[in-house]
Design an enzyme around this catalytic site. Structure first.
Site, PDB file in Angstrom:
ATOM      1  N   CYS A 146       0.832  -1.212   0.000  1.00 28.82           N
ATOM      2  CA  CYS A 146       0.000   0.000   0.000  1.00 28.82           C
ATOM      3  C   CYS A 146       0.861   1.254   0.000  1.00 28.82           C
ATOM      4  CB  CYS A 146      -0.924  -0.004   1.213  1.00 28.82           C
ATOM      5  SG  CYS A 146      -0.080  -0.339   2.764  1.00 28.82           S
ATOM      6  N   HIS A 225      -2.264   5.477   6.546  1.00 27.10           N
ATOM      7  CA  HIS A 225      -0.879   5.922   6.732  1.00 27.10           C
ATOM      8  C   HIS A 225      -0.800   7.358   6.212  1.00 27.10           C
ATOM      9  CE1 HIS A 225       0.233   1.672   6.980  1.00 27.10           C
ATOM     10  NE2 HIS A 225      -0.037   1.449   5.711  1.00 27.10           N
TER      11      HIS A 225
HETATM   12  P1  NAD Z   1      -5.260 -11.130   6.313  1.00 27.54           P
HETATM   13  O1  NAD Z   1      -4.624 -11.789   7.469  1.00 27.54           O
HETATM   14  O2  NAD Z   1      -6.381 -10.176   6.535  1.00 27.54           O
HETATM   15  O3  NAD Z   1      -5.785 -12.238   5.282  1.00 27.54           O
HETATM   16  C1  NAD Z   1      -5.004 -13.330   4.900  1.00 27.54           C
HETATM   17  C2  NAD Z   1      -5.910 -14.496   4.572  1.00 27.54           C
HETATM   18  O4  NAD Z   1      -5.113 -15.603   4.095  1.00 27.54           O
HETATM   19  C3  NAD Z   1      -6.686 -15.010   5.780  1.00 27.54           C
HETATM   20  O5  NAD Z   1      -8.018 -15.266   5.388  1.00 27.54           O
HETATM   21  C4  NAD Z   1      -5.934 -16.304   6.144  1.00 27.54           C
HETATM   22  O6  NAD Z   1      -6.797 -17.260   6.748  1.00 27.54           O
HETATM   23  C5  NAD Z   1      -5.485 -16.790   4.791  1.00 27.54           C
HETATM   24  N1  NAD Z   1      -4.320 -17.706   4.841  1.00 27.54           N
HETATM   25  C6  NAD Z   1      -3.565 -18.052   5.903  1.00 27.54           C
HETATM   26  N2  NAD Z   1      -2.573 -18.901   5.530  1.00 27.54           N
HETATM   27  C7  NAD Z   1      -2.689 -19.068   4.193  1.00 27.54           C
HETATM   28  C8  NAD Z   1      -1.971 -19.827   3.221  1.00 27.54           C
HETATM   29  N3  NAD Z   1      -0.904 -20.560   3.544  1.00 27.54           N
HETATM   30  N4  NAD Z   1      -2.369 -19.765   1.923  1.00 27.54           N
HETATM   31  C9  NAD Z   1      -3.432 -19.011   1.560  1.00 27.54           C
HETATM   32  N5  NAD Z   1      -4.160 -18.284   2.442  1.00 27.54           N
HETATM   33  C10 NAD Z   1      -3.797 -18.306   3.752  1.00 27.54           C
HETATM   34  O7  NAD Z   1      -4.052 -10.418   5.519  1.00 27.54           O
HETATM   35  P2  NAD Z   1      -4.157  -9.171   4.536  1.00 27.54           P
HETATM   36  O8  NAD Z   1      -4.078  -7.915   5.325  1.00 27.54           O
HETATM   37  O9  NAD Z   1      -5.283  -9.387   3.592  1.00 27.54           O
HETATM   38  O10 NAD Z   1      -2.772  -9.287   3.767  1.00 27.54           O
HETATM   39  C11 NAD Z   1      -2.597 -10.120   2.640  1.00 27.54           C
HETATM   40  C12 NAD Z   1      -1.381  -9.659   1.857  1.00 27.54           C
HETATM   41  O11 NAD Z   1      -1.638  -8.322   1.387  1.00 27.54           O
HETATM   42  C13 NAD Z   1      -0.065  -9.561   2.637  1.00 27.54           C
HETATM   43  O12 NAD Z   1       1.004  -9.808   1.748  1.00 27.54           O
HETATM   44  C14 NAD Z   1      -0.028  -8.109   3.068  1.00 27.54           C
HETATM   45  O13 NAD Z   1       1.269  -7.657   3.344  1.00 27.54           O
HETATM   46  C15 NAD Z   1      -0.595  -7.447   1.829  1.00 27.54           C
HETATM   47  N6  NAD Z   1      -1.180  -6.131   2.038  1.00 27.54           N
HETATM   48  C16 NAD Z   1      -1.963  -5.872   3.139  1.00 27.54           C
HETATM   49  C17 NAD Z   1      -2.483  -4.595   3.297  1.00 27.54           C
HETATM   50  C18 NAD Z   1      -3.335  -4.251   4.471  1.00 27.54           C
HETATM   51  O14 NAD Z   1      -3.384  -3.103   4.857  1.00 27.54           O
HETATM   52  N7  NAD Z   1      -4.024  -5.178   5.083  1.00 27.54           N
HETATM   53  C19 NAD Z   1      -2.228  -3.610   2.340  1.00 27.54           C
HETATM   54  C20 NAD Z   1      -1.490  -3.927   1.199  1.00 27.54           C
HETATM   55  C21 NAD Z   1      -0.952  -5.189   1.072  1.00 27.54           C
END
Ligand code: NAD
Length: 348
Positions: A146, A225
């Site tokens: 992000c 942020h």
């Molecule tokens: P999250 O924890 O909200 O969601 C992750 C999901 O993946 C959950 O439903 C979890 O149960 C599932 N999961 C767990 N282990 C897994 C596996 N081995 N294979 C597939 N799925 C699995 O996380 P998020 O915030 O959605 O983040 C996901 C990605 O996006 C990360 O790389 C994070 O850095 C990136 N990201 C997050 C944000 C944010 O603000 N949340 C912003 C930009 C990028």
């Protein structure tokens, strides 16, 4: 590929995954063929409501069976989902990507990771305005974080005008997403002691020509942020504060507003604005720049921008799908298509 509908799988239906699924579902050239959950938890109800087929993140029978035991129809494991997909958007928690990547390679599907994974793991990185063309037809990529997405939105057009750019920035980071009640700090400011931080330099994975460093602190807020940015422009840049604002206003996915005139002077009010205009989940896909916080003095540009961490990367994932599938070479055409489809659910 013509009118073929791109079949998209979402592996990890969490904060990012559920948003990417809806953004993909809104497009007329792609469809969701399934989303995965690790276990039959609450998030399955959302997938059921949206009509997305549920698959188990894992292939073992006992874990798949647990879904049926809890009353959900589970269509199989990840391998079954990959068989019916052209491309998988991996939205798993950061750093579990490497093992998932091996599965995707074996299944022969294209793959997109998120910013929690390292560029070294994926070999390619993506933001719509910086390097869509370099991602055309590649097997896999990473939609950058992000923060990197936000920095690219304002810095890439500046770089393209100036031909060189040197940037120092401080990332004032939300401590956690609103749904992560177990995380902190709740009453402290936490500096990232590894200096410079990784955030700014990550821009160079999509636009290596921009020289950039950053420092970061986490603060006790869950909403947005803020980036504090100082950019040094080359001699003869020919820009003014006003022309920079015009440049940004004509660039997609940026919102420029005057804090004094609108009363939107904090991230809380930016988020309230987003809810007022009816954005789904109260999301803001655009990067928010305060007009009255932008000033060019000689060759030095000062500005602030606010990033809605859970949502600015969502439309980039849709554009990245088009790049990897080779269906749209012009990033601006893809961005317009993505955003106009999303606008139908976002009340733009
Ligand atoms: P999250 O924890 O909200 O969601 C992750 C999901 O993946 C959950 O439903 C979890 O149960 C599932 N999961 C767990 N282990 C897994 C596996 N081995 N294979 C597939 N799925 C699995 O996380 P998020 O915030 O959605 O983040 C996901 C990605 O996006 C990360 O790389 C994070 O850095 C990136 N990201 C997050 C944000 C944010 O603000 N949340 C912003 C930009 C990028």
């Amino acid at each position: 590929m013509g009118t073929m509908t791109i079949k998209v799988a979402i592996n990890g239906y969490g904060t990012i995954g559920k948003r990417v699924a809806d953004a993909v579902d809104a497009q007329d050239d792609m469809e969701i063929v399934g989303v995965t959950k690790t276990r039959p938890a609450f998030g399955c109800d959302l997938a059921v409501r949206k009509g997305y087929p549920i698959y188990c993140t894992f292939d073992d029978e006992s874990r798949i069976k647990a879904f049926a035991d809890a009353g959900y129809t589970c269509h199989g494991g990840l391998s079954d989902l990959l068989k019916v997909a052209d491309i998988v958007v991996d939205c798993s928690p950061g750093k579990v990507g490497a093992s998932n990547k091996a599965t995707y390679v074996e299944a022969g599907v294209k793959w997109i990771f998120q910013g929690g994974e390292k560029h070294e793991m994926t070999g390619n990185s993506y933001t719509s305005s910086a390097n869509h063309v370099q991602n055309l037809n590649v097997q896999g990529t990473r939609v950058v974080s992000c923060n990197t997405t936000g920095l690219s939105r304002t810095l890439v057009p500046l770089y393209e005008h100036c031909g060189e750019l040197s940037v120092e920035c401080t990332m004032i980071r939300r401590a956690a997403d609103p749904g992560d009640s177990s995380k902190g700090p709740i009453n402290a400011i936490k500096p990232v002691l590894k200096v410079p931080s990784h955030h700014g330099p990550d821009v160079m994975t999509v636009k290596p020509e921009i020289k950039i460093n950053s420092m970061a602190v986490a603060v006790p807020t869950t909403i947005m942020h803020v980036h504090v940015i100082t950019a040094t422009l080359p001699e003869g840049h020919g820009l003014t504060t006003e022309s920079i604002l015009e440049m940004w206003a004509s660039h997609p996915r940026l919102i420029i507003m005057n804090g004094a005139e609108t009363g939107i002077t904090t991230t809380a009010e930016v988020m309230e604005f987003s809810r007022d205009i009816g954005r789904k989940w109260g999301d803001l896909h655009e990067i928010f720049v305060w007009e009255d916080g932008v000033k060019l003095e000689g060759n030095t540009l000062y500005y602030f921008q606010a990033i809605h961490q859970e949502s600015d990367v969502i439309p980039e994932n849709v554009d990245a799908i088009r790049a990897l599938m080779g269906v749209e070479e012009d990033w601006r055409v893809s961005v317009n298509k993505t955003d106009s489809a999303i606008s139908k659910y976002n009340n733009l």
